[in-house]
Design a protein around this motif. Structure first.
Motif, PDB file in Angstrom:
ATOM      1  N   LYS A  36       0.831  -1.208   0.000  1.00  0.00           N
ATOM      2  CA  LYS A  36       0.000   0.000   0.000  1.00  0.00           C
ATOM      3  C   LYS A  36       0.867   1.259   0.000  1.00  0.00           C
ATOM      4  O   LYS A  36       0.552   2.237  -0.689  1.00  0.00           O
ATOM      5  N   ASN A 128       1.054  -5.610  -6.312  1.00  0.00           N
ATOM      6  CA  ASN A 128       0.164  -6.766  -6.202  1.00  0.00           C
ATOM      7  C   ASN A 128       0.910  -8.026  -5.777  1.00  0.00           C
ATOM      8  O   ASN A 128       0.327  -9.109  -5.741  1.00  0.00           O
ATOM      9  N   LYS A 163      -3.812   0.365  -9.420  1.00  0.00           N
ATOM     10  CA  LYS A 163      -4.827   0.624  -8.387  1.00  0.00           C
ATOM     11  C   LYS A 163      -6.125  -0.107  -8.705  1.00  0.00           C
ATOM     12  O   LYS A 163      -6.726  -0.733  -7.822  1.00  0.00           O
ATOM     13  N   ASN A 164      -6.564  -0.036  -9.961  1.00  0.00           N
ATOM     14  CA  ASN A 164      -7.821  -0.691 -10.334  1.00  0.00           C
ATOM     15  C   ASN A 164      -7.754  -2.194 -10.102  1.00  0.00           C
ATOM     16  O   ASN A 164      -8.710  -2.808  -9.598  1.00  0.00           O
ATOM     17  N   ALA A 166      -5.708  -3.779  -8.006  1.00  0.00           N
ATOM     18  CA  ALA A 166      -5.604  -4.040  -6.564  1.00  0.00           C
ATOM     19  C   ALA A 166      -6.965  -3.958  -5.881  1.00  0.00           C
ATOM     20  O   ALA A 166      -7.244  -4.696  -4.931  1.00  0.00           O
ATOM     21  N   GLU A 167      -7.824  -3.076  -6.381  1.00  0.00           N
ATOM     22  CA  GLU A 167      -9.137  -2.883  -5.757  1.00  0.00           C
ATOM     23  C   GLU A 167     -10.153  -3.915  -6.223  1.00  0.00           C
ATOM     24  O   GLU A 167     -11.066  -4.281  -5.472  1.00  0.00           O
ATOM     25  N   SER A 168     -10.018  -4.383  -7.471  1.00  0.00           N
ATOM     26  CA  SER A 168     -10.983  -5.340  -7.997  1.00  0.00           C
ATOM     27  C   SER A 168     -10.356  -6.151  -9.119  1.00  0.00           C
ATOM     28  O   SER A 168     -10.014  -5.603 -10.177  1.00  0.00           O
ATOM     29  N   LYS A 169     -10.204  -7.437  -8.910  1.00  0.00           N
ATOM     30  CA  LYS A 169      -9.588  -8.310  -9.907  1.00  0.00           C
ATOM     31  C   LYS A 169     -10.667  -8.836 -10.855  1.00  0.00           C
ATOM     32  O   LYS A 169     -11.433  -9.735 -10.509  1.00  0.00           O
ATOM     33  N   THR A 173      -9.656  -5.329 -15.492  1.00  0.00           N
ATOM     34  CA  THR A 173      -8.522  -4.745 -14.760  1.00  0.00           C
ATOM     35  C   THR A 173      -7.245  -5.534 -15.032  1.00  0.00           C
ATOM     36  O   THR A 173      -6.159  -4.950 -15.119  1.00  0.00           O
TER      37      THR A 173
END
Length: 303
Positions: A36, A128, A163-164, A166-169, A173
């Motif tokens: 992070k 990631n 970022k995309n 990491a937030e939603s696989k 993305t």
């Protein structure tokens, strides 16, 4: 104590170290927190297993005279520690985490990758947790100067896609991050490019696994887009002939008009790489100005 060392950063600047005392910042101990922080700072993570810190950890550094010397213990040199923090987010990871990391990728990575995960070397990871410096050659696995010089990336170019993901696989993305890594590889050093392409392929494999979650009526188009992205990776690696053979097999099966612009870009690039300018010109009108620039970079990198 090292009197004078010189480590070269990605952009060619240098850090000079002296025998003056430097405040040492502790390495982080939580991989997720380190990831992070790396996302915020647009850096890569530099990871080592905790057990390796219990003993002397020799590394190679380059002196101001361009001589390679061995520093007996990385973790007792505050000057080196300062340099590492400037270029990476360093983290020491407990062996207790190993089983979870291994189980999550054991059927998704090459044996070389799994060996790199397990060994004692310094591992450069993206936010990631995917290792970038998989193939450095054993002689460079502990070369701190080379690691900084080659892998101290500023990841701002990748930040949105990282970022995309990491937030939603999802398929999208994964796909867009893979594509962005391919673009990023075009501007990297030749000796680093193959590792970045392999990293892109990790995300392509993720996209393949996630394709089934997309609507059935969209899957044929998305599958073909992914296949074309894999061919773009082949082009960057210089495999123009292979790409042309595969494109010809795909010609009659294209399911969406929007894919044809991507197909044209690949045909145009492959013919350019083979110096077949007559065939290349057939495809030029369908290639965007943005992609024309990419074509020039791919061709130039393969001269």
């Amino acid at each position: 104590m090292i009197k004078t060392l010189k480590l070269y950063s990605l952009i060619g600047a240098c850090l000079l170290f002296s025998s003056l005392k430097v405040h040492a910042q502790d390495w982080m101990s939580n991989l997720k927190v380190a990831q992070k922080l790396a996302a915020v700072q647009n850096k890569m993570v530099l990871m080592v297993w905790e057990e390796e810190t219990f003993y002397d950890y020799p590394v190679v550094v380059v002196t101001s005279n361009n001589q390679s010397i061995i520093v007996g213990n990385l973790f007792s040199e505050p000057e080196l520690n300062k340099a590492i923090w400037e270029h990476f987010v360093p983290v020491v990871v407990s062996e207790y985490v190993y089983d979870d990391l291994y189980e999550s990728i054991k059927n998704k990575r090459s044996d070389i990758y799994l060996d790199k995960l397990s060994d004692a070397s310094l591992k450069v990871m993206d936010i990631n947790g995917n290792i970038v410096n998989v193939n450095m050659g054993y002689e460079n696995d502990f070369n701190l100067s080379r690691i900084i010089e080659d892998y101290a990336f500023n990841t701002e170019f990748l930040a949105h896609e990282l970022k995309n993901y990491a937030e939603s696989k999802t398929f999208y993305t994964s796909y867009f991050l893979a594509s962005k890594y391919l673009d990023f590889s075009l501007y990297s050093k030749p000796r680093v490019q193959s590792n970045l392409i392999n990293l892109a392929k990790i995300y392509m494999n993720d996209a393949t696994q996630l394709l089934a979650a997309e609507p059935d009526d969209k899957q044929p188009e998305l599958s073909q887009r992914l296949e074309l992205l894999e061919l773009e990776a082949d082009l960057i690696e210089g495999k123009a002939g292979r790409v042309l053979r595969k494109l010809k097999k795909m010609d009659k099966g294209l399911v969406n008009e929007s894919i044809k612009a991507y197909q044209a870009f690949l045909y145009f690039t492959a013919h350019k790489m083979r110096n077949d300018h007559e065939k290349a010109e057939v495809w030029r009108p369908l290639v965007s100005l943005v992609n024309i620039k990419k074509v020039h970079n791919i061709v130039k990198n393969n001269l």
